[in-house]
Structure formats: structure tokens, C-alpha cells
Design a protein around this motif. Sequence first.
Motif, PDB file in Angstrom:
ATOM      1  N   ARG A 285       0.836  -1.211   0.000  1.00 34.55           N
ATOM      2  CA  ARG A 285       0.000   0.000   0.000  1.00 34.55           C
ATOM      3  C   ARG A 285       0.865   1.254   0.000  1.00 34.55           C
ATOM      4  NH1 ARG A 285      -4.761   1.219   4.505  1.00 34.55           N
ATOM      5  NH2 ARG A 285      -5.604   3.095   3.490  1.00 34.55           N
ATOM      6  N   TYR A 286       1.936   1.210   0.729  1.00 31.18           N
ATOM      7  CA  TYR A 286       2.843   2.358   0.780  1.00 31.18           C
ATOM      8  C   TYR A 286       3.456   2.620  -0.600  1.00 31.18           C
ATOM      9  CZ  TYR A 286       7.188   4.902   1.420  1.00 31.18           C
ATOM     10  OH  TYR A 286       8.205   5.801   1.287  1.00 31.18           O
ATOM     11  N   HIS A 287       3.936   1.564  -1.262  1.00 34.61           N
ATOM     12  CA  HIS A 287       4.536   1.735  -2.594  1.00 34.61           C
ATOM     13  C   HIS A 287       3.520   2.289  -3.588  1.00 34.61           C
ATOM     14  CE1 HIS A 287       8.511   0.212  -1.839  1.00 34.61           C
ATOM     15  NE2 HIS A 287       8.071  -0.970  -1.378  1.00 34.61           N
ATOM     16  N   LYS A 288       2.268   1.830  -3.473  1.00 33.55           N
ATOM     17  CA  LYS A 288       1.228   2.303  -4.381  1.00 33.55           C
ATOM     18  C   LYS A 288       1.006   3.800  -4.217  1.00 33.55           C
ATOM     19  CE  LYS A 288      -3.625   1.567  -5.590  1.00 33.55           C
ATOM     20  NZ  LYS A 288      -4.866   0.787  -5.285  1.00 33.55           N
ATOM     21  N   HIS A 289       0.882   4.245  -2.963  1.00 34.47           N
ATOM     22  CA  HIS A 289       0.651   5.670  -2.710  1.00 34.47           C
ATOM     23  C   HIS A 289       1.889   6.501  -3.026  1.00 34.47           C
ATOM     24  CE1 HIS A 289      -3.367   5.809  -0.831  1.00 34.47           C
ATOM     25  NE2 HIS A 289      -3.107   4.556  -0.471  1.00 34.47           N
ATOM     26  N   ALA A 290       3.046   5.945  -2.743  1.00 35.33           N
ATOM     27  CA  ALA A 290       4.273   6.681  -3.043  1.00 35.33           C
ATOM     28  C   ALA A 290       4.436   6.880  -4.545  1.00 35.33           C
ATOM     29  CB  ALA A 290       5.471   5.935  -2.467  1.00 35.33           C
ATOM     30  N   LYS A 291       4.086   5.829  -5.320  1.00 31.81           N
ATOM     31  CA  LYS A 291       4.181   5.929  -6.773  1.00 31.81           C
ATOM     32  C   LYS A 291       3.188   6.953  -7.307  1.00 31.81           C
ATOM     33  CE  LYS A 291       4.067   3.111 -10.963  1.00 31.81           C
ATOM     34  NZ  LYS A 291       3.848   1.749 -11.513  1.00 31.81           N
ATOM     35  N   ALA A 292       1.952   6.895  -6.774  1.00 29.67           N
ATOM     36  CA  ALA A 292       0.943   7.872  -7.201  1.00 29.67           C
ATOM     37  C   ALA A 292       1.374   9.288  -6.847  1.00 29.67           C
ATOM     38  CB  ALA A 292      -0.403   7.547  -6.553  1.00 29.67           C
ATOM     39  N   GLY A 293       1.950   9.426  -5.634  1.00 30.28           N
ATOM     40  CA  GLY A 293       2.418  10.747  -5.240  1.00 30.28           C
ATOM     41  C   GLY A 293       3.547  11.239  -6.117  1.00 30.28           C
ATOM     42  N   GLN A 294       4.441  10.323  -6.523  1.00 30.17           N
ATOM     43  CA  GLN A 294       5.532  10.700  -7.410  1.00 30.17           C
ATOM     44  C   GLN A 294       5.000  11.120  -8.769  1.00 30.17           C
ATOM     45  OE1 GLN A 294       8.573  10.994  -6.428  1.00 30.17           O
ATOM     46  NE2 GLN A 294       9.509  11.527  -8.407  1.00 30.17           N
ATOM     47  N   THR A 295       3.979  10.367  -9.249  1.00 27.49           N
ATOM     48  CA  THR A 295       3.366  10.715 -10.537  1.00 27.49           C
ATOM     49  C   THR A 295       2.711  12.087 -10.469  1.00 27.49           C
ATOM     50  OG1 THR A 295       2.956   8.373 -10.994  1.00 27.49           O
ATOM     51  CG2 THR A 295       1.718   9.974 -12.281  1.00 27.49           C
ATOM     52  N   ASN A 296       1.978  12.324  -9.381  1.00 26.38           N
ATOM     53  CA  ASN A 296       1.339  13.635  -9.217  1.00 26.38           C
ATOM     54  C   ASN A 296       2.373  14.742  -9.129  1.00 26.38           C
ATOM     55  OD1 ASN A 296      -1.191  12.446  -9.200  1.00 26.38           O
ATOM     56  ND2 ASN A 296      -1.227  12.225  -6.966  1.00 26.38           N
ATOM     57  N   LYS A 297       3.481  14.447  -8.470  1.00 22.12           N
ATOM     58  CA  LYS A 297       4.536  15.453  -8.358  1.00 22.12           C
ATOM     59  C   LYS A 297       5.111  15.796  -9.719  1.00 22.12           C
ATOM     60  CE  LYS A 297       8.924  16.351  -6.015  1.00 22.12           C
ATOM     61  NZ  LYS A 297       9.949  15.807  -5.108  1.00 22.12           N
ATOM     62  N   ILE A 298       5.309  14.747 -10.540  1.00 22.55           N
ATOM     63  CA  ILE A 298       5.835  14.983 -11.885  1.00 22.55           C
ATOM     64  C   ILE A 298       4.844  15.793 -12.711  1.00 22.55           C
ATOM     65  CG2 ILE A 298       6.506  13.861 -14.042  1.00 22.55           C
ATOM     66  CD1 ILE A 298       7.580  11.547 -12.352  1.00 22.55           C
ATOM     67  N   GLU A 299       3.546  15.447 -12.596  1.00 23.31           N
ATOM     68  CA  GLU A 299       2.529  16.177 -13.344  1.00 23.31           C
ATOM     69  C   GLU A 299       2.468  17.635 -12.910  1.00 23.31           C
ATOM     70  OE1 GLU A 299      -1.057  14.066 -12.725  1.00 23.31           O
ATOM     71  OE2 GLU A 299      -0.557  12.422 -14.099  1.00 23.31           O
ATOM     72  N   VAL A 300       2.579  17.863 -11.609  1.00 22.48           N
ATOM     73  CA  VAL A 300       2.565  19.241 -11.108  1.00 22.48           C
ATOM     74  C   VAL A 300       3.770  20.015 -11.619  1.00 22.48           C
ATOM     75  CG1 VAL A 300       2.749  20.657  -9.029  1.00 22.48           C
ATOM     76  CG2 VAL A 300       1.191  18.703  -9.063  1.00 22.48           C
ATOM     77  N   GLU A 301       4.939  19.378 -11.602  1.00 25.62           N
ATOM     78  CA  GLU A 301       6.140  20.049 -12.094  1.00 25.62           C
ATOM     79  C   GLU A 301       6.020  20.371 -13.580  1.00 25.62           C
ATOM     80  OE1 GLU A 301       9.318  17.447 -11.130  1.00 25.62           O
ATOM     81  OE2 GLU A 301       9.380  17.996  -8.999  1.00 25.62           O
ATOM     82  N   GLU A 302       5.467  19.414 -14.353  1.00 18.14           N
ATOM     83  CA  GLU A 302       5.276  19.667 -15.776  1.00 18.14           C
ATOM     84  C   GLU A 302       4.282  20.802 -16.014  1.00 18.14           C
ATOM     85  OE1 GLU A 302       4.082  15.978 -17.424  1.00 18.14           O
ATOM     86  OE2 GLU A 302       6.106  15.109 -17.448  1.00 18.14           O
ATOM     87  N   TYR A 303       3.227  20.829 -15.224  1.00 18.30           N
ATOM     88  CA  TYR A 303       2.222  21.891 -15.359  1.00 18.30           C
ATOM     89  C   TYR A 303       2.814  23.254 -15.016  1.00 18.30           C
ATOM     90  CZ  TYR A 303      -2.112  24.479 -14.632  1.00 18.30           C
ATOM     91  OH  TYR A 303      -3.121  25.410 -14.684  1.00 18.30           O
ATOM     92  N   VAL A 304       3.622  23.279 -13.944  1.00 21.53           N
ATOM     93  CA  VAL A 304       4.269  24.538 -13.558  1.00 21.53           C
ATOM     94  C   VAL A 304       5.229  25.007 -14.644  1.00 21.53           C
ATOM     95  CG1 VAL A 304       5.863  25.595 -11.910  1.00 21.53           C
ATOM     96  CG2 VAL A 304       4.011  24.125 -11.088  1.00 21.53           C
ATOM     97  N   GLU A 305       5.953  24.053 -15.238  1.00 21.43           N
ATOM     98  CA  GLU A 305       6.876  24.410 -16.316  1.00 21.43           C
ATOM     99  C   GLU A 305       6.124  24.942 -17.533  1.00 21.43           C
ATOM    100  OE1 GLU A 305      10.641  25.028 -17.765  1.00 21.43           O
ATOM    101  OE2 GLU A 305      10.039  24.312 -15.769  1.00 21.43           O
TER     102      GLU A 305
END
Length: 217
Positions: A68-88
Amino acid sequence: MVRGKIEMKRIENATSRQVTFSKRRNGLLKKAFELSVLCDAQVSVIIFSQKGRLYEFSSSDMQDTIKRYHKHAKAGQTNKIEVEEYVEQLKHESTAMAKKIENLEASQRKLLGHGLDSCSVEELQEITGQLERSVRKIRERKAHLFAEQMEQLRAKERLLIEENAKLSEEFGAQPRQLLLQQQLSVEEKGAVSYWSQSSLSSEVETELFIGPPVTRC
């Protein structure tokens, strides 16, 4: 006796460090257990000592918690990447918009006749063409507005004429009848006066004599 504040840094003495580790480890595992029971939370704690010994606590299966931790961590990493791309992307759009605004301001200054010293003949011809097109559009708009105003005035004129005709039909007949009656009254009075004067003149005794004048006493 009041305990002094412990400075948060590595304990240099090995014996003191081991004692502190044992106490705080047990306290941490106890707090994890209390949190899971009191708050119905899924809690897992993994501790490795300095010598590599494993200590753990889990309110449910440890492997399920890790998955469960890996699943949420992966989703959080994906969201972080999407946020960074959106900010860029926003930064890129903001830079492009600022450049566009700068170009528009420069073009506006040139259209107003400022900053023309650095313009070439081709640029001046382009500016002249833009001004001519703008003037033509302004004149077309002006003519369109004048036409609309004229049409509105004609419509208003037609409406006033229709209202005037209605008023004439409703109230125009009575004044004409009164005028005719007044004219007839004046004519009748004139006729009566004429006949009265005629009758009076016929009653007046006139003394007319034919022949030489006679002296009267």
C-alpha cells in the motif's frame, strides 16, 4: 527534579547510546500500538539498530502495508511529476505572453509615431498600411452608425406622423365643426344687422323737394 532539555545530536558514548535506543524503541513501538488501537489506523513501524538488528510492529500484515505504501508513493511521485510539468508549462506560457505583450506595446508606440528612427522602409510601409486599414475600418463603422441613426430618426418620424394622423382623426373634426358654427353665427348676425339697418332707414322720413329751394320758417 526537572529533566533538562536533551540536545538533539548523536550520543557519542556507546553504552548511553544503546540504553537510549532500547528505551525509545520500546516507547515508539508502544505509541504505534496505541495509535492503531485508539484511532483504528493502519500502523507499521520498521526499526534497524546500529548493528543491523530488525525490530518491527504492524497492526496488520506488514507486506500489505508495504504494498500500500509503494502504491501511494508511486501515485504521489506521478502527481509530483505532473505538477512540475504543469508549472513548467505555465512558466513557458507566461514567458511567451510577456514577449507578445512587449511586441504589441512596441507596435502600438510605432503606430502612434514614436520610436520610428530604428524602422526600415519596409516596416514604415507596413505601419502605413496598418494605419490606412484602421482608418478605413473606422470610417466604415462611422458610416454604419450614421445609417442606423438615420433609420431610427426616420422610424421616429413615421411614428410621429402616424400619431399626428390619429390625433387629427380623433380631435380634428370637432374644432372644424365649431369653426363652421362660429362662421355661420357671424354671418347670421351680419344678416340681422343688415336687415335691421335697412328697416330703420326705411322708417326715417326723408324730405325731398323737386324744384327751387324754398325757405322754411
